[in-house]
Every structure is written in structure tokens, then in C-alpha cells.
Enzyme design. Structure first.
Site, short mmCIF file in Angstrom:
data_model
loop_
_atom_site.label_atom_id
_atom_site.label_comp_id
_atom_site.label_asym_id
_atom_site.label_seq_id
_atom_site.Cartn_x
_atom_site.Cartn_y
_atom_site.Cartn_z
N ALA A 75 0.86 -1.19 0.00
CA ALA A 75 0.00 0.00 0.00
C ALA A 75 0.89 1.24 0.00
O ALA A 75 1.55 1.53 1.00
CB ALA A 75 -0.91 0.00 1.22
N GLU A 76 0.92 1.94 -1.13
CA GLU A 76 1.86 3.05 -1.26
C GLU A 76 1.52 4.22 -0.35
O GLU A 76 2.41 4.85 0.22
CB GLU A 76 1.94 3.50 -2.72
CG GLU A 76 2.70 2.55 -3.64
CD GLU A 76 1.90 1.31 -4.03
OE1 GLU A 76 0.67 1.29 -3.79
OE2 GLU A 76 2.50 0.35 -4.56
N PHE A 99 7.60 0.41 -8.54
CA PHE A 99 7.73 0.89 -9.93
C PHE A 99 7.12 2.29 -10.01
O PHE A 99 6.16 2.61 -9.32
CB PHE A 99 6.99 -0.04 -10.91
CG PHE A 99 7.72 -1.30 -11.24
CD1 PHE A 99 8.63 -1.34 -12.31
CD2 PHE A 99 7.52 -2.45 -10.50
CE1 PHE A 99 9.30 -2.51 -12.62
CE2 PHE A 99 8.21 -3.62 -10.80
CZ PHE A 99 9.09 -3.65 -11.86
N TYR A 104 1.33 6.59 -7.70
CA TYR A 104 0.16 7.47 -7.57
C TYR A 104 -0.75 7.16 -6.38
O TYR A 104 -1.34 8.08 -5.83
CB TYR A 104 -0.62 7.48 -8.89
CG TYR A 104 0.27 7.85 -10.05
CD1 TYR A 104 0.80 9.13 -10.15
CD2 TYR A 104 0.62 6.92 -11.01
CE1 TYR A 104 1.66 9.46 -11.19
CE2 TYR A 104 1.47 7.24 -12.06
CZ TYR A 104 2.00 8.52 -12.15
OH TYR A 104 2.85 8.84 -13.15
N PRO A 105 -0.92 5.92 -5.96
CA PRO A 105 -1.71 5.73 -4.73
C PRO A 105 -1.11 6.46 -3.53
O PRO A 105 -1.79 6.72 -2.56
CB PRO A 105 -1.68 4.20 -4.54
CG PRO A 105 -1.48 3.66 -5.92
CD PRO A 105 -0.56 4.65 -6.59
N HIS A 145 4.95 0.19 -15.72
CA HIS A 145 6.29 -0.19 -15.24
C HIS A 145 7.41 0.57 -15.94
O HIS A 145 8.58 0.23 -15.76
CB HIS A 145 6.51 -1.70 -15.45
CG HIS A 145 5.71 -2.56 -14.55
ND1 HIS A 145 4.34 -2.68 -14.65
CD2 HIS A 145 6.06 -3.36 -13.50
CE1 HIS A 145 3.89 -3.52 -13.73
NE2 HIS A 145 4.92 -3.95 -13.03
#
Lengths: 341, 417
Positions: A75-76, A99, A104-105, A145
């Protein structure tokens, strides 16, 4: 600094240096940072027992323990958000985003939270968080990627953005990024991970990661780029030299802040500038550099500053990425256009 | 969505102690409180309610850009704040005025923020570890979890010394329960078993969106799917808020992992001063919750324990004093100097910010002094003519006035960098 793929001389091991791939150089730099400051933590997906999908953190968890090298949930936003809390506790977290296209999350936590925390705290707290991002194309990978999202972060006040082009810079700049008291987006050109280069572990060469560097001197046209683009520019300069055109190549190294001194000096010397990047051109780092050079060296220019970039499309499927990514031909086409003015 | 069979309530809306299977484990914590502490609970609720009303008035009179009312939510805020120990860290959303005040925050810092003088404005190290308000919904839940991870890595919890072991308390609302950040915070907290207690104040409305739109399941059940034990408490019952938070913080500091509380309360006022709740909710609902007011029921309880009119008059006087003081101090607030915008963007020196700050200063100075006709530009933008840039040399050499103007544009060109 030339690399083995572009300069045969560099394959000879110089005194006091060793030959490392960029991935190994980053690994060595991270090891130095972990050993030098016990508040430094690495965190990210698959970075521990696996050593990262690119093996950049290989062996570090075994050496420093699970309390220093943390395998996180996938979970970024969670990775960056908890890194902010860790920084509040006095740690210096180094996050790995697996990557480029997966950053963006975590975008809100990076741009709305991390970037603004020092300002909101009116300087009473620092947020020395490094976010490592493997980025760029040339590896034939699937969607999300191979992107180059650096402009989003260069646009955001409160962040620093840098990208090494060589093993030597990778080794030193990751340590300088970790030593920075500000948040750093550290973009690693993943197509260079396996390229070998000389690393002088006794001399950084630059006291700051925020210095641009002239990596090849020339007199006719200035080429400016960063990350994996630098080796393309050096190849272009090599080919142009065979035809009697002298190209100067400047490695940006830092995208925020941009070190304009060497850029302007080179522009004034050659009067012709081509800025190249893998990222799409619209509202990009290259756009900003072109505008600034035009503004500040107007009377020295013989031609408008030209830009070579990825097209303003999504990064295409891998089998046609070579048509999207600026290569030597597209750089030299721009050089020809510049010289035609 | 109102009280359920699972709601822990220690004090009924009528002001009586509730003895039930649910309340039984928590009653000893309340029974251990002395009268002074109980009266402090009341004092804090009354004073912050009066402050909240005064701040709302100041907004209506144009003194604040925005106000965020806490009317009706005093009980869970005061109870949970008293449950925390001095060494604990607290990550609020933006409505926890009472929690901040109890931790030692000067409420004028909140006033200053909502007047438009700062984006934060306090140092948590000086406000009882009460961290800054966070306006992006739910983002602070991850910061709190990361802080909890840091506490663990430092070995600062689960040593067996409750005077030193640290727990971390985070607040958010029913709207935030839909945010990814809150759900990721649950994942991280459960995964690492951090010493976090999450308090969700379910005030039933996320601006105009009712809680039924956020969740098809009672919110206290949410965390259980993540492996985090939870309770639903009557958020208008200061004793339940205190006891359950106290119990959960003690578990967290002892190393038992994270906990989650859903506190059922009601936002009696608007979401903020920009909101008009008459457009989306019914008077009947408001009346239902007015009968469950946190302060009224606690006053009944305290009177039954012997508190007299003198005490309540004293509390009201303190509330009025604070309101008057806040009004006076608000009218005395001065704007930050404009150049403050360039400070603390970064910790380490940054050339772009420094250059723009210098340009700004010169530009502003140029407006102060009307230049004589034909005078040199007072404040050339940084970079262009300075530092040996070719612009300056070209300007000096240029015959044409137009060219000189290009090379050294007037400050109004805003050509920073």
C-alpha cells in the site's frame, strides 16, 4: 562521468575505484547510510527477504535486521504516510516504491502531506524522508512499469527531486539524499541498474546532489538531460563528433532545485540548446528548463531552445516503446534543427 | 443510526450510572475517579462549548475565515483526552478543540489557523504531544500509525512501566472511514501490532452525506475484519468515552496491539461555518440528539453526587471569561508578515526559495518608494541581471531602450528565478 557502455576506457579499473552496476552501487550506498546512522530505516514492498524486485536492497535486511529494513504491506499511501509518522518520531525513512507507475496511490501523502509538513510545522520539525522510485523505459516491461513521473514532484514545493545517471552518482547521491533534512524523491533510472560504472568510494566529486555537471565538453550545441537520457546524449555526442559537430552534454542530476549555473554557462557558450527527457513534454521539467534558458540567455542564443521528449501519450506497449523513447536519432535530429537556425 | 445493542454506555441520558453486561468491565475505571476529576470533565465540556460558540460568532462577524464547530461532541473528546497519559501522542482531525485544550494547546492557535494566519501553527512538543490538525480527511491516521511503528522500534512501549510506555491516539470521523488512508492505517497497525488507538467520532454526517451512505455495517465492526478489536461507545457519555479509551490505551501501551473505538455522537451544528445543514437534515433528528446532550446528563450526574450551584456557576464564569478573552485576543491578532510564506518551505537552504524571497522583498520595497521618472529599475528580478548572468552585460551594452527593458525587466514582470 562516462560509463563502460559508452567509454571503453572506463572499463579499466582506476586506482581507488571499483566497478559496480548501478543497483550494486545503490546497495552499497544504502548500506553506508544504514551503518552510519541508526535512525535510517528502509521500508517498502518486497525489499527485505527478497531484496527488492530489482535486488537493490539485497542482503540489507539480513545484515541490519527486520527493525531496520521493513517489508511493508502492499500500500503506497500506507508506506509514505507511515514514513511521515516515523519521521515525526525522529527516524529517517527511505521508502521504496516498486515501480514508477505505482507511486500514484501515494501521491496525496507525498504532495499534500509530506511536502507541506515542514511548512505547516513552521520549521519545528524536519521530514527527512527519501522516496526511491525506479523509473523510465527501455526494459520492455508491461503497463505502469516504464513511466517517468518526475515532473509531478518537481512541481511541488517542499520536495527535492534528483536522479543519478551513473553508478558513482547513485552511490553518493543516495547517501546525500538520506542526509538531507528535506523530503527527497530519488528517481533511479532502472534501465541503468545493470550497467557497470566506476565508483570512487573515497571522493563524491560533488559536495551536493543538487549540482548539474558537464559530462562532455563541446562547442556547437548543448545537450541537457538526466537519468538514463544522459547515456543517450553521450552516444549522440560521440556520433556527432565523427561528423565534426562538437556537442556539450550536461547531466542535470537534480530536478528540484535545478542547478541553472552550469546550464546557463553552457548555453551562453554554445548558443544552441537541446533538452531531452523520457517523460512526456507537456508541462515537464524540460519545458521549465527551456523557458528559463530562453529568459536568461536570450542575447546569447542562436536558436530557440529545442525539446526532445516522450510523446504526449500514455507510455506505449513495450514492443513499440523504442519509437516513443527519445533515442540518438531523435536527439541528433534536434541538433540538426538547432544548427539550421 | 443510533445506539445499538453493542453500545457501551456508563451514564444514561437521564444521568444515571448504567449497570449492564457491557458496562460492567469499565465501571471500575470510572469508580476510581475522584470528584475533582469528574468535575474537571464537566468544566472542560462547558468551557469548550462556550469557546466554540464564541468562535462561531467571531466567524459570522468576519473575524475568522472559517469555523469548525464541535457542538455536541464534547463528551467523547473530553473523556478520551483524559484517558491519555502525558507521554502519549495524539493525532487529531480538525474538530478536536477540547482534546487540544486539555493537552495544553492555547486555543488561540486554532483561532489563528482558522483566521488564515497559519497552516498549523503549533509545535506538538509544546502542546502535550497534540499534533497538528489535518484537513485532508483521514491522512493523519497513517501518520499516527507510523508514529506508533516508531514507538515500537524505539522500544518505548510494552516495557511494563505505564508511566513511560507510549501509546498513540488518532481521531477521525465517519466520513473518513471511507478513505483509503484509514483502511491502510488499519492494515499497517494490525500488521505491525502498533500501540495505536483509533477513535472514530461518528457524528452521523459527513457534511451532507449521512453515515448510512458511508457504510452498510456498523462502523465499529469495520476494524474487526482487519484483526483490530473494537467497541462502540455512547459518544455523548463522557464516562464511557473515558473508560473505554483508557482501557484501550492501556492495552496498546502494554503491547497488546491496536484498538478501535466508534463513538456515537451527533454534530449538533453545521459541518463548518460554510455549511447549511437545514438543507439536508430533519429537525426531528436534531431533537432526538438534543435529548441526549452530553453536558446535561453529566450535570444531572454530578448534582446527584453532591455538586452544588456554586460549582456550576463557577464553571459558567470560567467559560464566559475564556470566551471574552478569546474575543479580545482575536481582535488583537495581526497578520503574519508576507515574507513568512518563504520560510520553512524546506529545512535546508534552497536556492529557488531564497531567490524568490529576495526578489519579493525588493519588489515590495519598490512599491513603497515611487521611483523618479527615468530612474533605474529598483528591484530587478533575481538571476536575470545578477550573478554575472549575461542579461546584465547585455543590458549595459544595449543601445535600444527596448532591449534594456528585455534584459532587466521591471519587477512587475514577476520574473523570479
Amino acid at each position: 562521468m562516462a560509463e563502460s557502455t559508452t567509454s571503453p576506457a572506463a572499463t579499466e579499473r582506476a586506482a581507488g575505484t571499483e566497478t559496480l552496476t548501478m543497483a550494486k552501487a545503490l546497495n552499497a550506498g544504502l548500506r553506508e547510510a544504514l551503518a552510519g546512522d541508526d535512525r535510517v530505516l528502509l521500508m517498502g514492498e518486497d525489499i527485505g527477504t527478497l531484496g527488492g524486485v530489482f535486488r537493490v536492497t539485497e542482503g540489507l535486511q539480513a545484515e541490519f535486521g527486520t527493525g531496520r529494513v521493513l517489508d511493508t504491506p502492499l500500500a503506497e499511501a500506507g508506506i509514505v504516510g507511515t514514513a511521515i509518522g516515523l519521521a515525526m518520531r525522529g527516524f529517517r525513512p527511505v521508502c521504496e516504491i516498486q515501480f514508477d507507475g505505482f507511486i500514484y496511490p501515494g501521491f496525496d501523502q507525498i504532495t499534500s502531506q509530506l511536502a507541506k509538513q515542514t511548512f505547516r510545522h513552521e520549521g519545528t520539525q524536519s521530514f527527512p524522508v527519501v522516496i526511491r522510485v525506479p523509473y523510465g523505459g527501455h526494459i520492455g516491461a508491461v503497463e505502469h512499469h516504464q513511466e517517468s513521473p518526475e515532473a509531478y514532484f518537481a512541481h511541488t514545493a517542499g520536495l527535492r527531486v534528483m536522479s543519478p545517471a551513473t553508478s558513482h552518482d547513485a552511490y553518493w547521491m543516495i547517501q546525500q539524499a538520506i542526509a538531507s533534512n528535506d523530503p527527497v524523491l530519488f528517481f533511479e533510472p532502472k534501465s541503468r541498474y545493470w550497467q557497470k560504472g566506476e565508483v570512487d568510494r573515497g571522493d563524491a566529486g560533488e559536495d551536493s546532489p543538487h549540482r548539474a555537471r558537464v559530462v562532455r565538453t563541446g562547442t556547437d550545441v548543448t545537450l541537457i538531460g538526466h537519468g538514463a537520457m544522459v547515456s543517450v546524449l553521450l552516444q549522440a555526442a560521440e556520433l556527432a563528433a565523427e561528423e565534426g559537430t562538437s556537442l556539450e552534454v550536461v547531466d542535470l542530476r537534480s530536478l528540484s532545485p535545478i542547478d541553472y549555473g552550469p546550464l546557463l554557462a553552457s548555453a551562453r557558450k554554445t548558443g544552441r540548446v537541446v533538452v531531452a527527457q523520457e517523460a512526456p513534454g507537456n508541462v515537464s521539467v524540460g519545458s521549465e528548463i527551456a523557458a528559463t534558458i530562453a529568459e536568461k540567455t536570450f542575447y546569447s542564443l542562436e536558436a530557440p531552445v529545442l525539446r526532445v521528449s516522450g510523446y504526449d501519450t500514455p507510455f506505449p506497449p513495450a514492443r513499440i516503446e523504442s519509437y516513443y523513447l527519445p533515442d540518438v536519432d531523435r536527439v541528433l535530429e534536434a541538433v540538426d534543427r538547432s544548427l539550421a537556425y | 443510526m443510533s445506539y445499538t445493542e453493542a453500545t457501551v454506555q456508563l451514564l444514561s441520558p437521564e444521568g444515571d450510572l448504567v449497570r449492564s453486561e457491557l458496562s460492567e468491565p469499565y465501571l471500575p475505571l470510572v469508580e476510581a475517579l475522584d470528584d475533582q476529576t469528574l468535575q474537571d470533565f464537566h468544566r472542560q465540556m462547558v468551557v469548550i462549548r462556550r469557546f466554540d460558540i464564541e468562535a462561531g460568532n467571531l466567524q459570522r462577524q468576519g473575524q475568522l475565515a472559517l469555523w469548525i464547530p464541535s457542538l455536541g461532541q464534547e463528551a467523547i473528546q473530553v473523556g478520551s483526552a483524559y484517558a491519555a497519559r502525558p507521554q502519549d501522542h495524539i493525532f487529531p482531525a480538525y474538530r478536536e478543540h477540547a482534546v487540544g485544550r486539555i493537552r495544553g494547546l492555547d486555543v488561540m492557535k486554532i483561532i489563528a489557523m482558522l483566521r488564515g494566519l497559519s497552516h498549523g501553527g503549533w509545535d506538538p512538543a509544546e502542546t502535550g504531544n497534540f499534533h497538528l490538525f489535518t484537513l485532508v480527511i483521514g491522512s493523519q491516521s497513517l501518520h499516527a500509525t507510523g508514529y506508533g511503528m516508531g514507538v515500537m522500534l524505539d522500544g518505548a512501549h510494552a516495557t511494563g512501566d505505564p508511566e513511560k510506555d507510549v501509546a498513540v491516539l488518532a481521531y477521525f470521523g465517519d466520513g473518513a472511514s471511507s478513505q483509503g488512508d484509514v483502511n491502510e492505517a488499519f492494515v499497517f497497525a494490525a500488521s505491525y501490532q502498533t500501540p495505536n488507538v483509533f477513535v472514530l467520532q461518528n457524528n452521523h454526517w459527513a457534511i451532507s452525506v449521512p453515515v448510512e451512505r458511508q457504510s452498510r455495517t456498523p462502523l465499529y465492526l469495520r476494524s474487526r475484519g482487519f484483526g483490530i478489536p473494537s467497541e462502540q461507545v455512547d459518544g455523548n457519555d463522557v464516562l464511557a468515552g473515558y473508560a473505554v479509551t483508557r482501557s484501550y490505551l492501556d492495552a496498546a501501551r502494554a503491547g497488546e496491539g491496536p484498538r478501535f473505538i466508534e463513538a456515537l455522537t451527533y454534530r449538533m451544528g453545521a459541518h463548518t461555518s460554510s455549511d447549511d445543514p437545514t438543507k439536508y437534515r430533519e429537525n426531528e433528528e436534531l431533537a432526538f440528539w438534543a435529548q441526549r446532550d452530553p453536558i446535561a446528563r453529566f450535570e444531572t450526574y454530578l448534582r446527584a453526587r453532591g455538586a452544588g450551584d456554586d460549582f456550576f456557576a463557577d464553571v459558567q464564569a470560567e467559560a464566559e471569561d475564556l470566551a471574552a478573552d478569546v474575543r479580545t485576543r482575536t481582535l488583537q491578532l495581526t497578520d503574519p508578515e508576507p515574507a513568512a510564506m518563504f520560510r520553512h518551505v524546506y529545512t535546508d537552504p534552497h536556492p529557488v526559495v531564497a531567490e524568490q524571497a529576495a526578489w519579493f522583498e525588493a519588489f515590495e520595497a519598490s512599491l513603497a518608494d515611487e521611483p523618479a521618472p527615468g530612474a533605474e529599475p529598483v528591484a530587478p528580478p533575481p538571476g536575470t541581471p545578477a550573478d554575472g548572468d549575461e542579461g546584465a552585460a547585455a543590458a549595459a551594452a544595449a543601445d535600444s531602450a527596448d532591449e534594456a527593458a528585455e534584459a532587466a525587466p521591471s519587477p512587475a514582470s514577476n520574473g523570479a528565478r
